[in-house]
Design a protein around this motif. Structure first.
Motif, PDB file in Angstrom:
ATOM      1  N   THR A 130       0.827  -1.208   0.000  1.00  0.00           N
ATOM      2  CA  THR A 130       0.000   0.000   0.000  1.00  0.00           C
ATOM      3  C   THR A 130       0.856   1.251   0.000  1.00  0.00           C
ATOM      4  O   THR A 130       0.630   2.176  -0.786  1.00  0.00           O
ATOM      5  CB  THR A 130      -0.944   0.012   1.226  1.00  0.00           C
ATOM      6  N   GLU A 131       1.857   1.289   0.864  1.00  0.00           N
ATOM      7  CA  GLU A 131       2.741   2.450   0.962  1.00  0.00           C
ATOM      8  C   GLU A 131       3.506   2.669  -0.342  1.00  0.00           C
ATOM      9  O   GLU A 131       3.591   3.793  -0.846  1.00  0.00           O
ATOM     10  CB  GLU A 131       3.709   2.266   2.127  1.00  0.00           C
ATOM     11  N   ALA A 150      -2.933  -3.379  -7.798  1.00  0.00           N
ATOM     12  CA  ALA A 150      -3.044  -4.561  -8.654  1.00  0.00           C
ATOM     13  C   ALA A 150      -1.810  -4.702  -9.544  1.00  0.00           C
ATOM     14  O   ALA A 150      -1.243  -5.791  -9.659  1.00  0.00           O
ATOM     15  CB  ALA A 150      -4.303  -4.473  -9.506  1.00  0.00           C
ATOM     16  N   ASN A 151      -1.383  -3.611 -10.181  1.00  0.00           N
ATOM     17  CA  ASN A 151      -0.208  -3.666 -11.049  1.00  0.00           C
ATOM     18  C   ASN A 151       1.069  -3.916 -10.256  1.00  0.00           C
ATOM     19  O   ASN A 151       1.955  -4.647 -10.703  1.00  0.00           O
ATOM     20  CB  ASN A 151      -0.080  -2.389 -11.879  1.00  0.00           C
ATOM     21  N   LEU A 152       1.163  -3.306  -9.089  1.00  0.00           N
ATOM     22  CA  LEU A 152       2.328  -3.531  -8.244  1.00  0.00           C
ATOM     23  C   LEU A 152       2.371  -4.974  -7.756  1.00  0.00           C
ATOM     24  O   LEU A 152       3.431  -5.582  -7.672  1.00  0.00           O
ATOM     25  CB  LEU A 152       2.279  -2.565  -7.061  1.00  0.00           C
ATOM     26  N   SER A 153       1.215  -5.534  -7.461  1.00  0.00           N
ATOM     27  CA  SER A 153       1.123  -6.925  -7.033  1.00  0.00           C
ATOM     28  C   SER A 153       1.582  -7.875  -8.144  1.00  0.00           C
ATOM     29  O   SER A 153       2.252  -8.869  -7.874  1.00  0.00           O
ATOM     30  CB  SER A 153      -0.309  -7.241  -6.620  1.00  0.00           C
ATOM     31  N   ILE A 154       1.243  -7.552  -9.385  1.00  0.00           N
ATOM     32  CA  ILE A 154       1.697  -8.362 -10.531  1.00  0.00           C
ATOM     33  C   ILE A 154       3.221  -8.362 -10.592  1.00  0.00           C
ATOM     34  O   ILE A 154       3.844  -9.406 -10.796  1.00  0.00           O
ATOM     35  CB  ILE A 154       1.070  -7.836 -11.843  1.00  0.00           C
ATOM     36  N   LEU A 155       3.816  -7.200 -10.379  1.00  0.00           N
ATOM     37  CA  LEU A 155       5.289  -7.118 -10.359  1.00  0.00           C
ATOM     38  C   LEU A 155       5.854  -7.915  -9.184  1.00  0.00           C
ATOM     39  O   LEU A 155       6.779  -8.694  -9.336  1.00  0.00           O
ATOM     40  CB  LEU A 155       5.744  -5.663 -10.224  1.00  0.00           C
ATOM     41  N   LYS A 156       5.276  -7.688  -8.020  1.00  0.00           N
ATOM     42  CA  LYS A 156       5.775  -8.325  -6.797  1.00  0.00           C
ATOM     43  C   LYS A 156       5.705  -9.844  -6.867  1.00  0.00           C
ATOM     44  O   LYS A 156       6.589 -10.537  -6.365  1.00  0.00           O
ATOM     45  CB  LYS A 156       4.953  -7.819  -5.609  1.00  0.00           C
ATOM     46  N   ASN A 157       4.669 -10.361  -7.522  1.00  0.00           N
ATOM     47  CA  ASN A 157       4.479 -11.811  -7.595  1.00  0.00           C
ATOM     48  C   ASN A 157       5.103 -12.442  -8.831  1.00  0.00           C
ATOM     49  O   ASN A 157       4.814 -13.593  -9.162  1.00  0.00           O
ATOM     50  CB  ASN A 157       2.990 -12.142  -7.509  1.00  0.00           C
TER      51      ASN A 157
END
Length: 70
Positions: A19-20, A30-37
């Protein structure tokens, strides 16, 4: 395997949550989660630049090449 994105590792090292980072980089969770995963097919240099600034790191801290073992 190819390119591996170690965003989760850098976020943990910097003690920064999704979130931060999402708010600081101005990218949807959502897009950051795609990168992170490690599900991303591509990343824009502007996004990589913003993530590196937010996490105070180099692109090589986030991106890693892992050769295929055939």
């Amino acid at each position: 395997m190819g390119i591996v994105i170690n965003l989760d590792v850098m976020m943990a090292k910097r003690k920064m949550g999704l979130t931060e980072l999402s708010k600081e980089v101005d990218i949807t969770m959502a897009n950051l989660s795609i990168l992170k995963n490690n599900k991303a097919k591509a990343i824009r240099f502007t996004t990589l630049d913003a993530v590196c600034k937010a996490l105070n790191c180099q692109p090589g801290d986030i991106l890693e090449y892992v050769p295929d073992c055939d």
